[in-house]
Write an enzyme that holds these catalytic residues in place. Structure first.
Site, PDB file in Angstrom:
ATOM      1  N   ASP A 121       0.828  -1.199   0.000  1.00 34.15           N
ATOM      2  CA  ASP A 121       0.000   0.000   0.000  1.00 34.15           C
ATOM      3  C   ASP A 121       0.872   1.263   0.000  1.00 34.15           C
ATOM      4  OD1 ASP A 121       0.200   1.235   2.807  1.00 34.15           O
ATOM      5  OD2 ASP A 121      -0.331  -0.822   3.315  1.00 34.15           O
ATOM      6  N   TYR A 122       0.264   2.381  -0.276  1.00 35.85           N
ATOM      7  CA  TYR A 122       0.959   3.643  -0.529  1.00 35.85           C
ATOM      8  C   TYR A 122       1.898   4.034   0.609  1.00 35.85           C
ATOM      9  CZ  TYR A 122       1.357   8.501  -2.208  1.00 35.85           C
ATOM     10  OH  TYR A 122       1.828   9.707  -2.685  1.00 35.85           O
TER      11      TYR A 122
END
Length: 257
Positions: A121-122
């Site tokens: 994820d980011y």
């Protein structure tokens, strides 16, 4: 049990094309040429399902299937597989319409048709594998092969060993079902935070953050350090390296190739 090498040996006698079998095995990371010759004479190598015990055989890896101790030897000079250390706030994608940094900003356009195997994820960081080998990618990401992934997570709050053990033995129920960790150990802790090492094979989105968040310990930092046999090691954030043939062979073996 494979029978003695006959058809393939005859093909060698009639054809001088291809690469010597021991040379191909050495290029694939099985050791020195001499060691690979010993593997052949010891009866550990098959070509197209037939046992090879004589030296000097030539093979075409693009047309023939070579196995050592039952595991397939995969060599394609057009294929490349990378280990990349994704920093925080880099999108696990090659392009982003919003203009955020992506994996393309790290690897550029040097490799044709390369894509990532799985995501981070980011806000998470650490090991991502990238390849242009579609077969390898399919196997690595398929739930059937249950490739283990290792993370170092920094949690808010002080977590106990009892909680760690419960996440392994019982697990927790999330919106999409029950999930358990394969392993969990506490590396360090103080009054405000705990660093844990967790291993699990689930590839569900944000799964580590969701597990610990569900029991009241939000993840402040998450770093993936290993995927199957491939380790992040001392690879710096924002950099990558090409996997060796030995690493590709061990990853391929783990996912049934």
């Amino acid at each position: 049990m494979p029978h003695a090498y006959s058809r393939a040996q005859k093909a060698h006698e009639d054809n001088t094309d291809g690469i010597r079998l021991q040379k191909l095995l050495a290029q694939a990371g099985f050791g020195s040429r001499r060691k690979c010759e010993e593997m052949i004479t010891d009866g550990r190598v098959e070509v197209d399902g037939e046992l090879v015990t004589e030296l000097g055989s030539r093979v075409d890896p693009s047309k023939q299937q070579i196995r050592v101790d039952g595991s397939r030897v995969r060599i394609n000079t057009n294929h490349v597989t990378l280990a990349l250390n994704k920093p925080r706030r880099v999108l696990s994608a090659m392009d982003d319409p919003k203009g955020r940094f992506t994996l393309r900003d790290i690897v550029g356009d040097k490799y044709d048709r390369i894509f990532h195997m799985g995501r981070l994820d980011y806000e998470s960081e650490g090991l991502l594998l990238m390849t242009n080998d579609g077969e390898l990618s399919q196997h690595v990401m398929h739930p059937k092969y249950e490739v283990e992934k290792t993370y170092i997570a920094t949690l808010e709050g002080k977590i106990s060993g009892t909680v760690c053990r419960r996440l392994v033995t019982t697990g927790v129920q999330l919106d999409d079902g029950w999930i358990k960790l394969d392993r969990c150990s506490i590396l360090d802790s103080n009054r405000d935070s705990t660093i844990v090492k967790v291993v699990l094979h689930s590839g569900k989105n944000r799964i580590v953050r969701r597990i610990f968040g569900s029991i009241g310990y939000p993840v402040k930092r998450l770093v993936r350090t290993q995927i199957g046999p491939i380790k992040l090691g001392d690879l710096k954030p924002g950099s990558y390296r090409v996997l060796s043939q030995t690493e590709i062979r061990s990853l391929s073996k783990e996912v049934g190739l």
